[in-house]
Design an enzyme around this catalytic site. Sequence first.
Site, short mmCIF file in Angstrom:
data_model
loop_
_atom_site.label_atom_id
_atom_site.label_comp_id
_atom_site.label_asym_id
_atom_site.label_seq_id
_atom_site.Cartn_x
_atom_site.Cartn_y
_atom_site.Cartn_z
N ASP B 130 15.48 68.84 55.08
CA ASP B 130 16.87 69.09 55.54
C ASP B 130 17.58 68.25 54.51
OD1 ASP B 130 15.94 66.34 55.75
OD2 ASP B 130 16.08 66.03 57.84
N CYS B 187 22.86 68.73 58.97
CA CYS B 187 22.60 69.00 60.49
C CYS B 187 23.65 67.84 60.95
CB CYS B 187 21.24 68.72 61.08
SG CYS B 187 20.47 70.38 60.65
#
Lengths: 66, 255
Positions: B130, B187
């Site tokens: 991520d 995110c």
Amino acid sequence: MQITVNDKVTEVVEGLSLKQLIEDLSVDENGLALAVNQQVINRTLWPQHALHADDQVTLFTVVAGG
Amino acid sequence: MTVLSRDDYGRYSRQLLVAEMDEVKQQALSHAEVVIVGLGGLGCAVAPYLAGAGVGRLRLVDGDEVELSNLPRQPLYGEPDIGEAKASVASQRLRDINRTLSVQCHATRLVKSNAESLLRGASVVLDCTDNMASRQLINQVCYQLGIPLISSAASGMQGQLLLLHPHQAHGCYRCLYAPAQSEPNTCLAQGVLGPVVGIVGIMQALQTLLFITAMAPLNWGELRLFDGLSGQWQALKLPPLEGCPVCGENNADYS
Ligand SMILES: [Zn+2]
């Protein structure tokens, strides 16, 4: 001459560089990437890459989430 | 020639009925070793399909613990798992799906000092991380070790899938993005919708199965963009950047 930027027809001056195009569109260069005619062009090449009539420019951004 | 056990015939019967599949390809799956780095939304999508399909050895790498905010898009975990290491919970779920597999659990973050040992020996590495730093590191080590890399990413309504083979002449992740490029789309910063990350992870699983079984040649050097609003995929070619510090020596004959 006409090019398309993300499928939108756009009128630009002959021989415009990718770097100038990005500046003219005033999009945030931060995290931006692009392709011309479905071929990714590294950002270091944007100043020297001249656009041609009917080029298809695809703008996209870094996506690194997971 | 019989190469599968009776149990395997039963377990894999539906995929063996697919015209492009056969027992030899099923065997190829069982002999493969896949490293999944990152067990968030992408890893949770890709891992159960690989386990279910019979990928014999799975190496799971993630240093995080399950949090409440993970649950909308990370279906390997449930509320009772909050606070537990993702790698160990995921390993258990995958063993529940398929007890014939060897699942290796590495509840640690992949960093420079352990990257080589975590990735070495893999048939293919799946980048499901991520952040930009991990993605650059995985790309670099895969090129160093000569391991094919299927990299997926998602944030907001956007997904990206990148197919990289160090022995081929296309560009690499470093040719696509510079390490200093910021990530406006993590995110944390921008959020993500569960099915968007799921679709990209499942596409990554499909490509992995196609590669291991050689059911179809992969389009190495292709970057696929997914737009969750339109549901459309777009394919771009990634040429090598001259003098790339990662793939520079491999890309001399790109045309
Ligand atoms: Zn490169």
